[in-house]
Write an enzyme that holds these catalytic residues in place. Structure first.
Site, PDB file in Angstrom:
ATOM      1  N   SER A  30       6.616 -11.216   4.039  1.00  0.00           N
ATOM      2  CA  SER A  30       7.421 -11.728   2.930  1.00  0.00           C
ATOM      3  C   SER A  30       8.875 -11.267   3.053  1.00  0.00           C
ATOM      4  O   SER A  30       9.808 -12.038   2.772  1.00  0.00           O
ATOM      5  CB  SER A  30       6.832 -11.292   1.587  1.00  0.00           C
ATOM      6  OG  SER A  30       6.811  -9.889   1.451  1.00  0.00           O
ATOM      7  N   ASP A  50     -10.743   0.930  11.113  1.00  0.00           N
ATOM      8  CA  ASP A  50     -10.573  -0.489  11.392  1.00  0.00           C
ATOM      9  C   ASP A  50     -11.447  -1.265  10.420  1.00  0.00           C
ATOM     10  O   ASP A  50     -12.591  -0.861  10.161  1.00  0.00           O
ATOM     11  CB  ASP A  50     -10.961  -0.800  12.840  1.00  0.00           C
ATOM     12  CG  ASP A  50     -10.634  -2.233  13.231  1.00  0.00           C
ATOM     13  OD1 ASP A  50     -11.324  -3.156  12.744  1.00  0.00           O
ATOM     14  OD2 ASP A  50      -9.707  -2.440  14.023  1.00  0.00           O
ATOM     15  N   LEU A  51     -10.933  -2.363   9.888  1.00  0.00           N
ATOM     16  CA  LEU A  51     -11.695  -3.135   8.906  1.00  0.00           C
ATOM     17  C   LEU A  51     -13.017  -3.650   9.468  1.00  0.00           C
ATOM     18  O   LEU A  51     -13.968  -3.867   8.709  1.00  0.00           O
ATOM     19  CB  LEU A  51     -10.861  -4.315   8.399  1.00  0.00           C
ATOM     20  CG  LEU A  51      -9.667  -3.973   7.510  1.00  0.00           C
ATOM     21  CD1 LEU A  51      -8.910  -5.245   7.147  1.00  0.00           C
ATOM     22  CD2 LEU A  51     -10.098  -3.238   6.259  1.00  0.00           C
ATOM     23  N   ALA A  94       0.818  -1.215   0.000  1.00  0.00           N
ATOM     24  CA  ALA A  94       0.000   0.000   0.000  1.00  0.00           C
ATOM     25  C   ALA A  94       0.851   1.264   0.000  1.00  0.00           C
ATOM     26  O   ALA A  94       0.494   2.261  -0.642  1.00  0.00           O
ATOM     27  CB  ALA A  94      -0.942  -0.008   1.203  1.00  0.00           C
ATOM     28  N   LYS A 121       5.023   4.415  12.870  1.00  0.00           N
ATOM     29  CA  LYS A 121       5.230   3.519  11.721  1.00  0.00           C
ATOM     30  C   LYS A 121       4.559   4.041  10.450  1.00  0.00           C
ATOM     31  O   LYS A 121       4.776   3.494   9.374  1.00  0.00           O
ATOM     32  CB  LYS A 121       4.743   2.111  12.039  1.00  0.00           C
ATOM     33  CG  LYS A 121       3.245   1.943  12.131  1.00  0.00           C
ATOM     34  CD  LYS A 121       2.900   0.497  12.449  1.00  0.00           C
ATOM     35  CE  LYS A 121       1.395   0.271  12.495  1.00  0.00           C
ATOM     36  NZ  LYS A 121       1.060  -1.132  12.834  1.00  0.00           N
ATOM     37  N   VAL A 169       5.903 -11.118  -2.674  1.00  0.00           N
ATOM     38  CA  VAL A 169       6.340  -9.764  -3.016  1.00  0.00           C
ATOM     39  C   VAL A 169       7.696  -9.467  -2.395  1.00  0.00           C
ATOM     40  O   VAL A 169       7.909  -9.650  -1.190  1.00  0.00           O
ATOM     41  CB  VAL A 169       5.300  -8.733  -2.535  1.00  0.00           C
ATOM     42  CG1 VAL A 169       5.726  -7.326  -2.950  1.00  0.00           C
ATOM     43  CG2 VAL A 169       3.920  -9.050  -3.109  1.00  0.00           C
ATOM     44  N   ALA A 228      -5.474  -3.637   2.652  1.00  0.00           N
ATOM     45  CA  ALA A 228      -5.265  -4.093   4.032  1.00  0.00           C
ATOM     46  C   ALA A 228      -5.685  -5.542   4.212  1.00  0.00           C
ATOM     47  O   ALA A 228      -6.745  -5.958   3.763  1.00  0.00           O
ATOM     48  CB  ALA A 228      -6.063  -3.204   4.995  1.00  0.00           C
ATOM     49  N   LYS A 283      -7.596 -15.601   2.138  1.00  0.00           N
ATOM     50  CA  LYS A 283      -7.585 -14.867   0.879  1.00  0.00           C
ATOM     51  C   LYS A 283      -8.593 -15.456  -0.111  1.00  0.00           C
ATOM     52  O   LYS A 283      -9.273 -14.725  -0.839  1.00  0.00           O
ATOM     53  CB  LYS A 283      -6.181 -14.873   0.279  1.00  0.00           C
ATOM     54  CG  LYS A 283      -5.247 -13.845   0.876  1.00  0.00           C
ATOM     55  CD  LYS A 283      -5.707 -12.436   0.575  1.00  0.00           C
ATOM     56  CE  LYS A 283      -4.701 -11.383   0.915  1.00  0.00           C
ATOM     57  NZ  LYS A 283      -5.176 -10.009   0.631  1.00  0.00           N
TER      58      LYS A 283
END
Length: 319
Positions: free
Chosen positions: A200, A61-62, A17, A42, A188, A82, A162
């Site tokens: 990753s 927040d999701l 992102a 951060k 990635v 996200a 996912k």
């Protein structure tokens, strides 16, 4: 003078992102970025990007629909990036990973019901490739979906989350007339913009430190550069003819070949022992994305840019 185009990026402080936000700002977009805490150190890297005056960070927040709705209000497009990706194992993945991934995605889509032209969802190659019924000699393309039961039984919770969240998103979008495009990146790599280490990159760093990593169990790596992922996200957003899902993958290679390439470039790292079990190299196609005009950074450049970034930031030491 017409106002600049306005889009929202969820999880704006994350690895992919952050590069997407940087790209969007460079193209003149006004960006609404959702983060858990805009004042968290951060996220300070986002305020240092060129054209950061066009970036507005929203606390969201999701699992909080109202906070997402406020961030998305007035935007013509949404990039839902996200997603929880563990650096360490979750104690209870069905509770800690699945609800944010699935329910969070649905909350984003519900918040897009008014005025949003297109939603781009970042899924994963993990939602594509874990399908044992797909013939080994058949190229993996966008028609291939991971087997949810296999992923769940094998403990592949990221792949499971996912796959489920992408399926739910596709179904919801079709039922509610939303223009949804999904992108499925492979593993990635590439330089970091954010100060934190994501999953990753953590694997890559541990490998360069001489530690065996979980990815070695699969003997094959499927790689894509983070900057190419950002380019792909903007591409599928901008191209009117884009639709459905897109695999975003650049390079397939055996773990032994990857290790040999790294040793040639950086001989002083204490690499773990890599053995080749001669498993077949599954072919994965990004042809659909390439037909839109997507191009990839050469693998060697991507590796060198990644490792040099680690060295510059003292994340790694060759001595």
């Amino acid at each position: 003078m017409a106002e600049s185009r306005r889009v929202c990026v969820t999880g704006a402080g994350g690895y992919v992102a952050s590069w997407l936000v940087k790209l969007l700002l460079s193209k003149g977009f006004i960006v609404h970025g959702t983060v858990r805490d805009p004042d968290d150190p951060k996220n300070t890297h986002l305020r240092k990007l060129d054209n950061a005056e066009n970036l507005h960070l929203f606390k969201a927040d999701l699992l909080d629909y109202e906070s997402l709705s406020a961030a998305i209000a007035g935007c013509e497009g949404v990039f839902h990036v996200a997603c929880p990706v563990p650096v360490q194992d979750f104690a209870d993945p069905e509770v800690e990973m699945i609800p944010p991934a699935v329910d969070g995605t649905l909350n984003v889509l519900k918040a897009c019901s008014k005025g949003v032209r297109r939603i781009v969802l970042v899924s994963s190659l993990a939602a594509v490739g874990w399908n044992l019924s797909w013939p080994l000699d058949k190229v993996v393309d966008e028609d291939c979906w991971s087997d949810k039961e296999f992923c769940k039984n094998a403990g592949f919770w990221y792949a499971f989350s996912k796959t489920v969240s992408e399926e739910k998103a596709v179904d919801y979008s079709k039922s509610n007339g939303l223009d949804l495009v999904t992108l499925c990146p492979s593993l990635v790599i590439g330089p970091l913009l954010q100060p934190t280490i994501n999953a990753s990159i953590e694997q890559f760093i541990e490998f360069l430190k001489g530690n065996r990593i979980s990815l070695m169990a699969h003997d094959v790596l499927f790689l894509v550069d983070v900057r190419d992922v950002a380019d792909a996200l903007l591409l599928v957003y901008e191209k009117s003819e884009a639709g459905g899902r897109y695999i975003c993958h650049s390079y397939s290679m055996k773990m032994t070949d990857f290790c040999d390439k790294l040793k040639n470039l950086y001989p002083n790292f204490p690499y773990p022992n890599c053995t080749n079990e001669e498993k077949p190299l599954r072919l994965i196609s990004s042809e659909k994305l390439m037909r839109l005009g997507w191009k990839q950074i050469p693998l060697e450049d991507s590796i060198q840019d990644t490792v040099q970034d680690f060295l510059n930031k003292n994340i790694l030491n060759v001595n």
